[in-house]
Design an enzyme around this catalytic site. Structure first.
Site, PDB file in Angstrom:
ATOM      1  N   HIS A  79       0.857  -1.190   0.000  1.00  0.00           N
ATOM      2  CA  HIS A  79       0.000   0.000   0.000  1.00  0.00           C
ATOM      3  C   HIS A  79       0.892   1.238   0.000  1.00  0.00           C
ATOM      4  O   HIS A  79       1.920   1.269   0.681  1.00  0.00           O
ATOM      5  CB  HIS A  79      -0.905  -0.010   1.238  1.00  0.00           C
ATOM      6  N   GLU A 135      -7.866  -4.028  -0.576  1.00  0.00           N
ATOM      7  CA  GLU A 135      -8.396  -4.586  -1.813  1.00  0.00           C
ATOM      8  C   GLU A 135      -8.351  -6.113  -1.830  1.00  0.00           C
ATOM      9  O   GLU A 135      -9.180  -6.747  -2.493  1.00  0.00           O
ATOM     10  CB  GLU A 135      -7.628  -4.042  -3.024  1.00  0.00           C
TER      11      GLU A 135
END
Length: 360
Positions: free
Chosen positions: A252, A307
């Protein structure tokens, strides 16, 4: 000083949320999400983000009732949706239909009331246009169902299972708010001109549509489908790492440690182990993939992001990719509206400078 994309520039002071990527913390109104979200519903968390406190029983009943009332789209909004071509994307349908709420009756309501109405309308708009694209009739809202359960009902005409509702609700409460992302910034910039909430949310939806911001976790679903079964995890993942392919759902740009949203989603999926094959696959695969990443890319600290488990949840409820970003948006509208309301409480129009670098 020029900073491309305004990176690291502080443009807003807010009471709504904070993101600390170094230690992996996300807070809503100062409270860690892992302390807040497990014990509360979508409606309760929405109220908390809007008002800074959890609702009383009376306030919660009021909010739930207003959300149910807001599912009945104004006739002119339905007409707008009916007039849209089938090949218009669901995000474009959302943007167009939301912009049609700028009628006098709506604008005379308080901004808090407007926020509830737009929040209630988003899943209805998405479901109606999705079913239009499928060539099937729209399904009327079910007043007996919660905000999340009704959304799934309107997509399929089937009462969703508690597992489906719990998994999706956890994901959506974790994505209601995440600091000054591009869409939230767009909403604040628009409302800072003393425009209206409808215009601010329309701006945010247009921003969310871009693949660099609201991109769907399709790559993670492709990875899980390629793995297929728990027995094939190591074989598939090692093959990808040896070919130096990127593993979607890991790493991320903000969080340098585990994404706190991913941790909560993992906990939810783990608590449901044995009840859904796709959620089971995702939880087992995460452990093996994290171990393999440390072997192949030592020191990189590539943990799952939100996600990864979002993809597993979407796959488990057979959510088509075209609905990923619209579904994300029906959660993030809570943050957009909260930020728009906050902006007007101490407003200054955004007017950054530009640096001319053309011919003299």
């Amino acid at each position: 000083m020029f900073s491309k994309g305004l990176k690291d520039v502080v443009a807003v002071q807010t009471h709504i949320a904070s993101v600390d990527g170094e230690i992996g913390e996300l807070r809503y109104r100062g409270v860690l999400v892992n302390e807040l979200i497990p014990a509360h519903s979508f409606e309760e968390i929405a109220y908390f983000i809007w008002h800074g406190e959890l609702p009383t029983e009376q306030n919660l009943k009021y909010l739930e009732n207003e959300l149910r009332k807001g599912r009945d789209l104004p006739s002119h909004v339905q007409t707008v949706l009916d007039a849209l071509p089938m090949d218009v994307s669901i995000m474009d349908a959302l943007r167009t239909a939301v912009s049609a709420f700028c009628h006098t009756h709506f604008l005379t309501k308080s901004m808090n009331e407007q926020a509830i109405i737009l929040t209630a309308a988003m899943p209805v708009i998405a479901a109606r246009h999705y079913r239009k694209q499928q060539g099937v009739a729209a399904i009327n809202p079910n007043p007996q169902l919660s905000h999340i359960a009704n959304y799934l009902w309107m997509l399929t005409g089937k009462i969703p299972t508690s597992i489906q509702v719990e998994a999706l609700e956890t994901y959506l409460t974790l994505t209601m708010e995440h600091g000054l992302n591009a869409a939230t910034f767009a909403a604040r910039v628009t409302i800072s001109t003393e425009s209206d909430l409808t215009a601010a949310i329309t701006s945010a939806i247009g921003t969310m549509k871009g693949p660099l911001h609201g991109g769907a976790p399709s790559g993670v679903i492709a990875l899980l489908e390629e793995i297929g079964t728990q027995e094939h995890i190591k074989q598939v993942v090692e093959g990808k790492l040896q070919r130096k392919e990127k593993l979607m759902g890991f790493g991320h740009r903000i969080y340098k440690t585990e994404d706190p949203r991913s941790i909560l989603l993992r906990d939810k999926c783990t608590s449901m182990y044995g009840q859904d094959a796709w959620l089971d696959l995702a939880t087992v695969a995460e452990k093996e993939i994290t171990t393999l990443l440390e072997q192949y890319k030592p020191g990189r600290k590539l943990y799952t992001n939100v996600e990864y488990y979002a993809a597993a949840i979407m796959r488990s409820i057979d959510m088509p990719p075209a609905l990923f970003t619209p579904t994300f948006s029906m959660a993030r509208i809570i943050g957009w509206t909260a930020h728009a309301i906050e902006q007007l409480q101490d407003n200054t129009i955004f007017r950054p400078q530009s640096e001319y670098i053309g011919n003299k």
